[in-house]
Motif scaffolding. Sequence first.
Motif, PDB file in Angstrom:
ATOM      1  N   GLN A 158     114.262  -0.288  34.016  1.00 56.83           N
ATOM      2  CA  GLN A 158     114.627   1.000  34.754  1.00 56.83           C
ATOM      3  C   GLN A 158     114.925   1.973  33.702  1.00 56.83           C
ATOM      4  O   GLN A 158     115.682   1.634  32.825  1.00 56.83           O
ATOM      5  CB  GLN A 158     115.780   0.672  35.611  1.00 56.83           C
ATOM      6  CG  GLN A 158     116.153   1.903  36.423  1.00 56.83           C
ATOM      7  CD  GLN A 158     117.261   1.683  37.500  1.00 56.83           C
ATOM      8  OE1 GLN A 158     118.276   1.093  37.147  1.00 56.83           O
ATOM      9  NE2 GLN A 158     117.395   2.073  38.621  1.00 56.83           N
TER      10      GLN A 158
ATOM     11  N   GLN B 242     118.272  -5.229  37.299  1.00 58.44           N
ATOM     12  CA  GLN B 242     117.328  -4.255  36.827  1.00 58.44           C
ATOM     13  C   GLN B 242     118.021  -4.192  35.269  1.00 58.44           C
ATOM     14  O   GLN B 242     119.209  -4.457  35.007  1.00 58.44           O
ATOM     15  CB  GLN B 242     117.608  -2.879  37.368  1.00 58.44           C
ATOM     16  CG  GLN B 242     117.148  -2.830  38.670  1.00 58.44           C
ATOM     17  CD  GLN B 242     115.844  -2.915  38.874  1.00 58.44           C
ATOM     18  OE1 GLN B 242     114.923  -2.246  38.041  1.00 58.44           O
ATOM     19  NE2 GLN B 242     115.045  -3.617  39.857  1.00 58.44           N
TER      20      GLN B 242
ATOM     21  N   ARG C 176      99.094  -6.464  36.818  1.00 58.93           N
ATOM     22  CA  ARG C 176     100.379  -6.429  37.397  1.00 58.93           C
ATOM     23  C   ARG C 176     101.276  -5.439  36.986  1.00 58.93           C
ATOM     24  O   ARG C 176     101.756  -4.717  37.812  1.00 58.93           O
ATOM     25  CB  ARG C 176     100.849  -7.800  37.339  1.00 58.93           C
ATOM     26  CG  ARG C 176     102.388  -8.149  38.446  1.00 58.93           C
ATOM     27  CD  ARG C 176     102.408  -9.726  38.114  1.00 58.93           C
ATOM     28  NE  ARG C 176     103.981  -9.571  38.056  1.00 58.93           N
ATOM     29  CZ  ARG C 176     104.621 -10.503  37.342  1.00 58.93           C
ATOM     30  NH1 ARG C 176     104.076 -11.559  36.625  1.00 58.93           N
ATOM     31  NH2 ARG C 176     106.078 -10.393  37.236  1.00 58.93           N
ATOM     32  N   PHE C 177     101.481  -5.330  35.459  1.00 61.82           N
ATOM     33  CA  PHE C 177     102.104  -4.375  34.811  1.00 61.82           C
ATOM     34  C   PHE C 177     101.601  -2.808  35.284  1.00 61.82           C
ATOM     35  O   PHE C 177     102.634  -1.913  35.599  1.00 61.82           O
ATOM     36  CB  PHE C 177     102.142  -4.508  33.421  1.00 61.82           C
ATOM     37  CG  PHE C 177     102.947  -3.521  32.721  1.00 61.82           C
ATOM     38  CD1 PHE C 177     104.353  -3.757  32.386  1.00 61.82           C
ATOM     39  CD2 PHE C 177     102.242  -2.193  32.310  1.00 61.82           C
ATOM     40  CE1 PHE C 177     105.335  -2.608  32.011  1.00 61.82           C
ATOM     41  CE2 PHE C 177     103.148  -1.299  31.489  1.00 61.82           C
ATOM     42  CZ  PHE C 177     104.577  -1.709  31.225  1.00 61.82           C
TER      43      PHE C 177
ATOM     44  N   LYS D   1     100.245  -1.735  37.778  1.00 64.92           N
ATOM     45  CA  LYS D   1     100.547  -1.325  39.276  1.00 64.92           C
ATOM     46  C   LYS D   1     102.106  -0.792  39.509  1.00 64.92           C
ATOM     47  O   LYS D   1     102.158   0.214  40.095  1.00 64.92           O
ATOM     48  CB  LYS D   1     100.408  -2.535  40.249  1.00 64.92           C
ATOM     49  CG  LYS D   1      98.983  -2.951  40.509  1.00 64.92           C
ATOM     50  CD  LYS D   1      99.010  -4.153  41.497  1.00 64.92           C
ATOM     51  CE  LYS D   1      97.507  -4.587  41.498  1.00 64.92           C
ATOM     52  NZ  LYS D   1      97.424  -5.758  42.460  1.00 64.92           N
ATOM     53  N   LYS D   2     102.899  -1.404  38.470  1.00 66.00           N
ATOM     54  CA  LYS D   2     104.265  -1.047  38.612  1.00 66.00           C
ATOM     55  C   LYS D   2     104.443   0.443  37.871  1.00 66.00           C
ATOM     56  O   LYS D   2     105.118   1.279  38.341  1.00 66.00           O
ATOM     57  CB  LYS D   2     105.241  -2.108  38.446  1.00 66.00           C
ATOM     58  CG  LYS D   2     106.715  -1.429  38.163  1.00 66.00           C
ATOM     59  CD  LYS D   2     107.652  -2.615  38.254  1.00 66.00           C
ATOM     60  CE  LYS D   2     108.951  -2.005  38.459  1.00 66.00           C
ATOM     61  NZ  LYS D   2     110.134  -2.868  38.886  1.00 66.00           N
ATOM     62  N   PHE D   3     103.708   0.318  36.819  1.00 68.86           N
ATOM     63  CA  PHE D   3     104.219   1.532  35.735  1.00 68.86           C
ATOM     64  C   PHE D   3     102.833   2.369  35.736  1.00 68.86           C
ATOM     65  O   PHE D   3     102.245   2.550  34.557  1.00 68.86           O
ATOM     66  CB  PHE D   3     104.671   1.148  34.441  1.00 68.86           C
ATOM     67  CG  PHE D   3     105.892   0.373  34.633  1.00 68.86           C
ATOM     68  CD1 PHE D   3     106.894   1.053  34.637  1.00 68.86           C
ATOM     69  CD2 PHE D   3     106.017  -0.919  34.586  1.00 68.86           C
ATOM     70  CE1 PHE D   3     108.456   0.504  35.010  1.00 68.86           C
ATOM     71  CE2 PHE D   3     107.041  -1.701  34.469  1.00 68.86           C
ATOM     72  CZ  PHE D   3     108.510  -0.858  34.618  1.00 68.86           C
TER      73      PHE D   3
ATOM     74  N   MET E 192     108.993  -6.012  34.423  1.00 69.59           N
ATOM     75  CA  MET E 192     108.803  -5.910  35.540  1.00 69.59           C
ATOM     76  C   MET E 192     110.315  -5.239  36.244  1.00 69.59           C
ATOM     77  O   MET E 192     110.260  -4.665  37.415  1.00 69.59           O
ATOM     78  CB  MET E 192     108.572  -7.074  36.293  1.00 69.59           C
ATOM     79  CG  MET E 192     106.815  -7.241  36.003  1.00 69.59           C
ATOM     80  SD  MET E 192     105.907  -5.883  35.649  1.00 69.59           S
ATOM     81  CE  MET E 192     105.583  -5.732  37.634  1.00 69.59           C
ATOM     82  N   ARG E 193     111.402  -5.494  35.533  1.00 68.36           N
ATOM     83  CA  ARG E 193     112.823  -5.185  35.930  1.00 68.36           C
ATOM     84  C   ARG E 193     113.406  -3.932  35.350  1.00 68.36           C
ATOM     85  O   ARG E 193     114.421  -3.612  35.460  1.00 68.36           O
ATOM     86  CB  ARG E 193     113.806  -6.404  35.854  1.00 68.36           C
ATOM     87  CG  ARG E 193     113.397  -7.493  36.720  1.00 68.36           C
ATOM     88  CD  ARG E 193     114.321  -8.733  36.719  1.00 68.36           C
ATOM     89  NE  ARG E 193     114.190  -9.454  35.262  1.00 68.36           N
ATOM     90  CZ  ARG E 193     115.165  -9.880  34.688  1.00 68.36           C
ATOM     91  NH1 ARG E 193     116.402  -9.557  35.071  1.00 68.36           N
ATOM     92  NH2 ARG E 193     115.071 -10.542  33.593  1.00 68.36           N
TER      93      ARG E 193
END
Length: 139
Positions: free
Chosen positions: A78, A29, A96-97, A99-101, A75-76
Motif C-alpha cells: 500500500q 497491508q 498476477r502483479f 492486474k493489481k498494479f 501483493m499486499r
Amino acid sequence: MNRRDLLLTEMNIPQWILVKPQVLKGDAQIRLADTVKLVVVCEEDHHQTGLFQDVLRALQLNHEQYQWISLEQAMRLQFDHQPIFWLIQPEVQAVRFAKKFANQTAWRCESWQDLYQSQQKRKLWQQIQSFCPQFEETL
C-alpha cells in the motif's frame, strides 16, 4: 458461560479476542515509505550483487530508497506515491502483479539468471536509462 470458559476463569487464564484475525493469515497491508523510489519484486535475494549495486548507482539511489520484496509481499503493498517496480518473475506471476498494479511503471525480466545474457542486460539498461532523469528530478 460454557464449561471451557469457567475452567479458564478458575485457572486465572485470560481469554483474548483477536481484533484483526486476518493479520495472522497474512492479509495485513505493507505500507511502503514515501522515500522508496524503486521496488524490486524477486523471490531470490540478489541485492548485494554487483549488477544491482550498479543499478543503484545509475539511478543515484541509496539503500533507503529501494525495497526488495517477494511477490506475496508485493501483493499486499500500500503506497501513496509512484515508485518504479522491477519485476524479476516468471510470466504467470508477472500477469498476477500487473492486474493489481496496472497503472504502475514496471521493468520486467523472467529471472535473475536471464540478466547474465548480454541481450537481456542491454534491454534492462535501456529501460533504466529512460527513468534516470525522473530520479534526478526528485532528488
